[in-house]
Design an enzyme around this catalytic site. Structure first.
Site, PDB file in Angstrom:
ATOM      1  N   SER A  50     -19.697  76.009  -9.145  1.00 55.06           N
ATOM      2  CA  SER A  50     -19.348  75.061  -8.251  1.00 55.06           C
ATOM      3  C   SER A  50     -20.080  74.037  -7.883  1.00 55.06           C
ATOM      4  CB  SER A  50     -18.694  75.757  -7.239  1.00 55.06           C
ATOM      5  OG  SER A  50     -19.855  76.606  -6.479  1.00 55.06           O
ATOM      6  N   THR A  51     -21.709  74.145  -7.852  1.00 54.44           N
ATOM      7  CA  THR A  51     -22.520  73.347  -7.555  1.00 54.44           C
ATOM      8  C   THR A  51     -22.703  72.473  -8.653  1.00 54.44           C
ATOM      9  OG1 THR A  51     -23.628  74.915  -6.554  1.00 54.44           O
ATOM     10  CG2 THR A  51     -24.912  72.819  -6.513  1.00 54.44           C
ATOM     11  N   ASP A 101     -28.757  73.180 -13.633  1.00 51.80           N
ATOM     12  CA  ASP A 101     -27.886  74.404 -13.179  1.00 51.80           C
ATOM     13  C   ASP A 101     -27.998  75.004 -12.133  1.00 51.80           C
ATOM     14  OD1 ASP A 101     -26.094  76.343 -13.883  1.00 51.80           O
ATOM     15  OD2 ASP A 101     -27.215  77.433 -15.213  1.00 51.80           O
ATOM     16  N   GLY A 102     -27.141  75.738 -11.283  1.00 49.90           N
ATOM     17  CA  GLY A 102     -26.987  76.403  -9.987  1.00 49.90           C
ATOM     18  C   GLY A 102     -27.808  77.733 -10.311  1.00 49.90           C
ATOM     19  N   ASP A 104     -27.652  81.940  -8.136  1.00 47.25           N
ATOM     20  CA  ASP A 104     -26.937  82.936  -7.180  1.00 47.25           C
ATOM     21  C   ASP A 104     -28.373  83.150  -6.269  1.00 47.25           C
ATOM     22  OD1 ASP A 104     -24.557  83.121  -8.456  1.00 47.25           O
ATOM     23  OD2 ASP A 104     -25.667  84.012 -10.139  1.00 47.25           O
ATOM     24  N   LYS A 114     -29.039  84.505 -11.790  1.00 45.78           N
ATOM     25  CA  LYS A 114     -28.104  83.685 -12.429  1.00 45.78           C
ATOM     26  C   LYS A 114     -26.989  84.689 -12.940  1.00 45.78           C
ATOM     27  CE  LYS A 114     -28.385  79.810 -14.286  1.00 45.78           C
ATOM     28  NZ  LYS A 114     -27.282  79.495 -13.662  1.00 45.78           N
ATOM     29  N   GLY A 116     -23.376  84.804 -11.757  1.00 48.85           N
ATOM     30  CA  GLY A 116     -22.357  84.968 -11.127  1.00 48.85           C
ATOM     31  C   GLY A 116     -21.159  84.662 -11.451  1.00 48.85           C
ATOM     32  N   GLU A 123     -26.258  79.776 -20.547  1.00 49.74           N
ATOM     33  CA  GLU A 123     -27.340  79.089 -19.626  1.00 49.74           C
ATOM     34  C   GLU A 123     -28.689  79.313 -20.032  1.00 49.74           C
ATOM     35  OE1 GLU A 123     -24.568  79.497 -15.580  1.00 49.74           O
ATOM     36  OE2 GLU A 123     -25.636  80.952 -16.019  1.00 49.74           O
ATOM     37  N   LYS A 141     -29.046  80.297  -1.050  1.00 49.45           N
ATOM     38  CA  LYS A 141     -29.307  81.047  -2.246  1.00 49.45           C
ATOM     39  C   LYS A 141     -31.012  81.168  -2.127  1.00 49.45           C
ATOM     40  CE  LYS A 141     -25.499  80.288  -4.091  1.00 49.45           C
ATOM     41  NZ  LYS A 141     -25.077  79.349  -5.445  1.00 49.45           N
TER      42      LYS A 141
HETATM   43  C1  5RP Z   1     -22.927  80.839 -13.446  1.00 53.98           C
HETATM   44  C2  5RP Z   1     -24.057  80.840 -12.674  1.00 53.98           C
HETATM   45  C3  5RP Z   1     -24.148  79.834 -11.514  1.00 53.98           C
HETATM   46  O1  5RP Z   1     -25.009  78.866 -11.495  1.00 53.98           O
HETATM   47  C4  5RP Z   1     -24.102  80.641  -9.983  1.00 53.98           C
HETATM   48  O2  5RP Z   1     -23.266  81.645 -10.201  1.00 53.98           O
HETATM   49  C5  5RP Z   1     -24.045  79.775  -8.891  1.00 53.98           C
HETATM   50  O3  5RP Z   1     -22.649  79.202  -8.946  1.00 53.98           O
HETATM   51  P1  5RP Z   1     -22.381  78.395  -7.666  1.00 53.98           P
HETATM   52  O4  5RP Z   1     -22.915  76.860  -7.869  1.00 53.98           O
HETATM   53  O5  5RP Z   1     -20.937  78.332  -7.816  1.00 53.98           O
HETATM   54  O6  5RP Z   1     -22.768  78.869  -6.441  1.00 53.98           O
HETATM   55  O7  5RP Z   1     -25.236  81.431 -13.056  1.00 53.98           O
HETATM   56  O8  5RP Z   1     -23.090  81.792 -14.484  1.00 53.98           O
END
Ligand code: 5RP
Length: 233
Positions: A50-51, A101-102, A104, A114, A116, A123, A141
């Site tokens: 989502s980020t 990338d984001g 968790d 990572k 989630g 990734e 996070k």
């Molecule tokens: C996906 C990931 C995402 O970067 C992680 O889950 C964070 O997600 P969000 O930005 O929705 O909090 O590793 O596999």
């Protein structure tokens, strides 16, 4: 469900990953702040979540100034294409300058959990192919010790029980993410109960187990830059 825009995407992701909507603002700030790392003419490595959806939305405004993106998931690919950003194959794109990338969880050494969103394998591949990994997170996070968020592990389906037993031997509680199939056709085990003092050593050890495709610890290759909201860590 395919995203119609970043907010729709965020709603979908929030439900799927159980992300509190209250963090949407900081996620958006982090996604938009990452735009300053995008250089003219570059091919951008793009993560998932989502980020990142906020980042992709912001990237669309610059689409005429970049060559395109290498995507880490079908989900991000769909959003990129919908916004008219060319999606390129990593094999032809070659080494990338930047990966966004984001995560968790993120510790003070920029080591991450990572996966989630179950996209950890692609990734990790795109991160490894990139010179600089810019991680975008909201403040929830940030942790001192990795492991409160269960560590996702992508496994070959026939190895699920074998890997489950190996995790128990190492003090973890494996939980199969039932019903989830990754973009690579594999399954996810989430490991609860680990307090990870040496994430790089655990990542290396788990990497040796036959049946594990990818461990959701990004410690051997941590992020280079972490943006928490709009602030650099
Ligand atoms: C996906 C990931 C995402 O970067 C992680 O889950 C964070 O997600 P969000 O930005 O929705 O909090 O590793 O596999």
């Amino acid at each position: 469900m395919l995203a119609r825009n970043a907010n729709d995407y965020h709603n979908a992701a929030s439900i799927q990953y159980g992300i509190p909507m209250s963090n949407a603002n900081e996620k958006r700030q982090a996604g938009e702040a990452a735009i300053r790392y995008v250089e003219d003419g570059a091919i951008i490595g793009v993560g998932t979540g989502s980020t990142v959806a906020f980042f992709i939305d912001a990237l669309a405004d610059l689409k005429d100034r970049i060559q395109g993106a290498v995507s880490s998931s079908e989900q991000s690919t769909a959003q990129l294409k919908k916004l008219g950003i060319p999606v390129l194959d990593l094999n032809t794109a070659g080494p990338l300058t930047i990966y966004i990338d984001g995560a968790d969880e993120c510790d003070p050494h920029k080591r991450l959990i990572k996966g989630g969103g179950a996209a950890l394998t692609r990734e990790k591949i795109v991160a490894a192919a990139s010179q600089k990994f810019v991680c975008i997170i909201d403040p929830s996070k940030r942790v001192d010790l990795l492991g409160k968020f269960p560590v996702p592990i992508e496994v070959i389906p026939m190895a699920r029980s074998l890997i489950g037993r190996e995790i128990v031997k190492r003090g973890g509680q494996p939980v199969w993410r039932d019903g989830v199939v990754t973009d690579n056709g594999n399954w996810i085990i989430d490991v609860h109960g680990w307090q990870i003092t040496d994430p790089a050593a655990l990542e290396s050890e788990l990497n040796q187990l036959p049946g594990i495709v990818t461990v959701g610890l990004f410690a051997r290759r941590p992020a280079d830059v972490v943006l928490i909201g709009e602030h650099e860590m």
